[in-house]
Design a protein around this motif. Structure first.
Motif, PDB file in Angstrom:
ATOM      1  N   ALA A  31      -3.721  -8.232 -10.390  1.00  0.00           N
ATOM      2  CA  ALA A  31      -4.643  -9.134 -10.096  1.00  0.00           C
ATOM      3  C   ALA A  31      -5.336 -10.065  -9.244  1.00  0.00           C
ATOM      4  O   ALA A  31      -6.272  -9.963  -8.763  1.00  0.00           O
ATOM      5  N   ALA A  32      -4.324 -10.816  -8.789  1.00  0.00           N
ATOM      6  CA  ALA A  32      -4.966 -12.223  -8.121  1.00  0.00           C
ATOM      7  C   ALA A  32      -4.965 -11.450  -6.526  1.00  0.00           C
ATOM      8  O   ALA A  32      -5.859 -11.629  -5.427  1.00  0.00           O
ATOM      9  N   ALA A  33      -4.960 -10.947  -5.971  1.00  0.00           N
ATOM     10  CA  ALA A  33      -5.346  -9.594  -4.646  1.00  0.00           C
ATOM     11  C   ALA A  33      -6.174  -8.792  -5.085  1.00  0.00           C
ATOM     12  O   ALA A  33      -6.302  -8.552  -4.212  1.00  0.00           O
ATOM     13  N   ALA A  34      -6.634  -8.673  -5.530  1.00  0.00           N
ATOM     14  CA  ALA A  34      -7.531  -7.804  -6.211  1.00  0.00           C
ATOM     15  C   ALA A  34      -7.014  -6.256  -6.398  1.00  0.00           C
ATOM     16  O   ALA A  34      -8.413  -5.261  -4.942  1.00  0.00           O
ATOM     17  N   VAL A  35      -6.079  -5.782  -6.456  1.00  0.00           N
ATOM     18  CA  VAL A  35      -5.242  -4.207  -6.030  1.00  0.00           C
ATOM     19  C   VAL A  35      -5.581  -3.931  -7.537  1.00  0.00           C
ATOM     20  O   VAL A  35      -4.902  -4.586  -8.421  1.00  0.00           O
ATOM     21  N   SER A  36      -5.351  -2.508  -7.167  1.00  0.00           N
ATOM     22  CA  SER A  36      -4.457  -1.662  -8.723  1.00  0.00           C
ATOM     23  C   SER A  36      -3.227  -2.545  -8.874  1.00  0.00           C
ATOM     24  O   SER A  36      -2.313  -2.629  -7.371  1.00  0.00           O
ATOM     25  N   LYS A  37      -2.359  -2.093  -9.961  1.00  0.00           N
ATOM     26  CA  LYS A  37      -1.441  -2.053  -9.680  1.00  0.00           C
ATOM     27  C   LYS A  37      -0.384  -0.468  -9.291  1.00  0.00           C
ATOM     28  O   LYS A  37       0.332  -1.072  -8.581  1.00  0.00           O
ATOM     29  N   GLY A  38      -1.345   0.299  -9.091  1.00  0.00           N
ATOM     30  CA  GLY A  38      -0.280   0.683  -8.063  1.00  0.00           C
ATOM     31  C   GLY A  38      -0.183   1.220  -6.554  1.00  0.00           C
ATOM     32  O   GLY A  38       0.193   1.002  -6.169  1.00  0.00           O
ATOM     33  N   GLY A  39      -1.871   0.891  -6.181  1.00  0.00           N
ATOM     34  CA  GLY A  39      -2.569  -0.167  -4.791  1.00  0.00           C
ATOM     35  C   GLY A  39      -0.948  -1.326  -4.458  1.00  0.00           C
ATOM     36  O   GLY A  39      -0.564  -0.858  -3.540  1.00  0.00           O
ATOM     37  N   LEU A  40      -0.759  -2.027  -5.738  1.00  0.00           N
ATOM     38  CA  LEU A  40       0.314  -2.259  -5.369  1.00  0.00           C
ATOM     39  C   LEU A  40       2.191  -2.462  -5.093  1.00  0.00           C
ATOM     40  O   LEU A  40       2.883  -2.214  -4.261  1.00  0.00           O
ATOM     41  N   LEU A  41       1.621  -1.402  -6.244  1.00  0.00           N
ATOM     42  CA  LEU A  41       3.479  -0.349  -6.134  1.00  0.00           C
ATOM     43  C   LEU A  41       3.625   0.530  -5.068  1.00  0.00           C
ATOM     44  O   LEU A  41       4.833   1.064  -4.810  1.00  0.00           O
ATOM     45  N   TYR A  42       2.324   0.952  -4.655  1.00  0.00           N
ATOM     46  CA  TYR A  42       2.465   1.830  -2.754  1.00  0.00           C
ATOM     47  C   TYR A  42       2.863   0.954  -1.750  1.00  0.00           C
ATOM     48  O   TYR A  42       3.225   1.897  -1.183  1.00  0.00           O
ATOM     49  N   HIS A  43       2.601  -0.083  -2.082  1.00  0.00           N
ATOM     50  CA  HIS A  43       3.254  -1.159  -0.399  1.00  0.00           C
ATOM     51  C   HIS A  43       4.909  -2.137  -1.099  1.00  0.00           C
ATOM     52  O   HIS A  43       5.522  -1.700  -0.301  1.00  0.00           O
ATOM     53  N   PHE A  44       4.397  -1.955  -2.665  1.00  0.00           N
ATOM     54  CA  PHE A  44       5.775  -2.586  -2.959  1.00  0.00           C
ATOM     55  C   PHE A  44       6.390  -2.349  -4.458  1.00  0.00           C
ATOM     56  O   PHE A  44       5.832  -1.950  -5.677  1.00  0.00           O
ATOM     57  N   ALA A  45       7.357  -1.163  -4.381  1.00  0.00           N
ATOM     58  CA  ALA A  45       7.868  -0.727  -5.568  1.00  0.00           C
ATOM     59  C   ALA A  45       8.292  -1.431  -6.463  1.00  0.00           C
ATOM     60  O   ALA A  45       8.492  -1.128  -8.182  1.00  0.00           O
ATOM     61  N   SER A  46       8.506  -2.788  -6.516  1.00  0.00           N
ATOM     62  CA  SER A  46       9.705  -3.575  -7.395  1.00  0.00           C
ATOM     63  C   SER A  46       9.289  -4.789  -7.308  1.00  0.00           C
ATOM     64  O   SER A  46       9.212  -5.135  -6.096  1.00  0.00           O
ATOM     65  N   LYS A  47       9.467  -6.214  -8.137  1.00  0.00           N
ATOM     66  CA  LYS A  47      10.182  -7.032  -7.935  1.00  0.00           C
ATOM     67  C   LYS A  47      10.318  -7.654  -6.646  1.00  0.00           C
ATOM     68  O   LYS A  47      10.347  -8.620  -6.099  1.00  0.00           O
ATOM     69  N   ASP A  48      11.576  -6.955  -6.656  1.00  0.00           N
ATOM     70  CA  ASP A  48      12.489  -6.779  -5.019  1.00  0.00           C
ATOM     71  C   ASP A  48      12.146  -6.417  -4.001  1.00  0.00           C
ATOM     72  O   ASP A  48      12.776  -7.039  -3.235  1.00  0.00           O
ATOM     73  N   ALA A  49      11.358  -5.769  -4.022  1.00  0.00           N
ATOM     74  CA  ALA A  49      10.609  -5.299  -2.713  1.00  0.00           C
ATOM     75  C   ALA A  49       9.556  -5.654  -2.818  1.00  0.00           C
ATOM     76  O   ALA A  49       9.798  -6.295  -1.355  1.00  0.00           O
ATOM     77  N   LEU A  50       8.710  -6.602  -3.426  1.00  0.00           N
ATOM     78  CA  LEU A  50       7.850  -7.465  -3.074  1.00  0.00           C
ATOM     79  C   LEU A  50       8.364  -8.868  -2.534  1.00  0.00           C
ATOM     80  O   LEU A  50       7.999  -9.739  -1.641  1.00  0.00           O
ATOM     81  N   ALA A  51       9.678  -9.517  -3.113  1.00  0.00           N
ATOM     82  CA  ALA A  51      10.404 -10.700  -2.960  1.00  0.00           C
ATOM     83  C   ALA A  51      10.851  -9.778  -0.746  1.00  0.00           C
ATOM     84  O   ALA A  51      10.894 -11.029  -0.235  1.00  0.00           O
ATOM     85  N   ALA A  52      11.063  -8.903  -0.769  1.00  0.00           N
ATOM     86  CA  ALA A  52      11.944  -8.100   0.351  1.00  0.00           C
ATOM     87  C   ALA A  52      10.786  -8.559   1.412  1.00  0.00           C
ATOM     88  O   ALA A  52      11.431  -8.743   2.787  1.00  0.00           O
TER      89      ALA A  52
END
Length: 181
Positions: A31-52
């Motif tokens: 929501a803060a990035a103004a992308v869909s959750k699918g869009g976020l998951l395309y780049h980062f599949a999990s919270k761990d991937a986001l942290a990495a």
């Protein structure tokens, strides 16, 4: 314009800084990035991937900052201290990402990965300072002074009244020159 991946990382940084790791969800980041959750998951599949991804960003920005330290017209020490002081950071530079990673260390993400990324930042800066200061103890002293200024930046603590970074640099130059005898 920033890529969707960069917007996600920017939003993640902001949420970590403003609310801490425990309060950050993938939905909130999307929501803060103004992308869909699918869009976020395309780049980062999990919270761990986001942290990495954030730790990778920190290492990349640290390497760029080390290059800037090395090529600074006034020398590595002056650049390091000026950019470590409150108000002296480079927009889009390492400072904001560093703060977000510190907040990440408070959360559930592997503390070891965070410590390793922070060690890279410290090593990059130390190596760049060593290019001006042959004595490793003097380079470390300059790094520690910069780290103290950086802590003030991260916490929003002002410099002492009547003193500024130029005063500190002048005294440091005298100390550093005396140490080369």
């Amino acid at each position: 314009m920033a890529s969707a991946r960069d917007r996600v990382l920017d939003a993640y940084e902001t949420l970590l800084i403003d609310h801490g790791a425990a309060a950050v969800t993938l939905d909130a980041v999307a929501a803060a990035a103004a992308v869909s959750k699918g869009g976020l998951l395309y780049h980062f599949a999990s919270k761990d991937a986001l942290a990495a991804g954030l730790l990778d960003r920190l290492r990349e920005r640290s390497a760029a900052d080390a290059d800037a330290i090395r090529s600074a017209p006034d020398g590595p020490v002056a650049y390091y201290l000026r950019t470590s002081a409150p108000g002296g950071g480079v927009p889009g530079g390492v400072t904001r990402t560093y703060l977000a990673v510190l907040r990440l260390a408070d959360g559930t993400t592997s503390g070891q990965a965070v410590r390793e990324a922070l060690a890279v930042v410290d090593a990059d800066a130390f190596a760049a300072l060593r290019e001006e200061l042959a004595d490793p103890v003097l380079a470390w002293l300059a790094q520690l002074v910069g780290d103290g200024l950086y802590l003030r930046t991260l916490t929003g603590t002002p410099l002492p009244p009547g003193l500024d970074v130029e005063d500190l640099l002048e005294r440091m130059r005298r100390v550093l020159l005396a140490g080369t005898d």
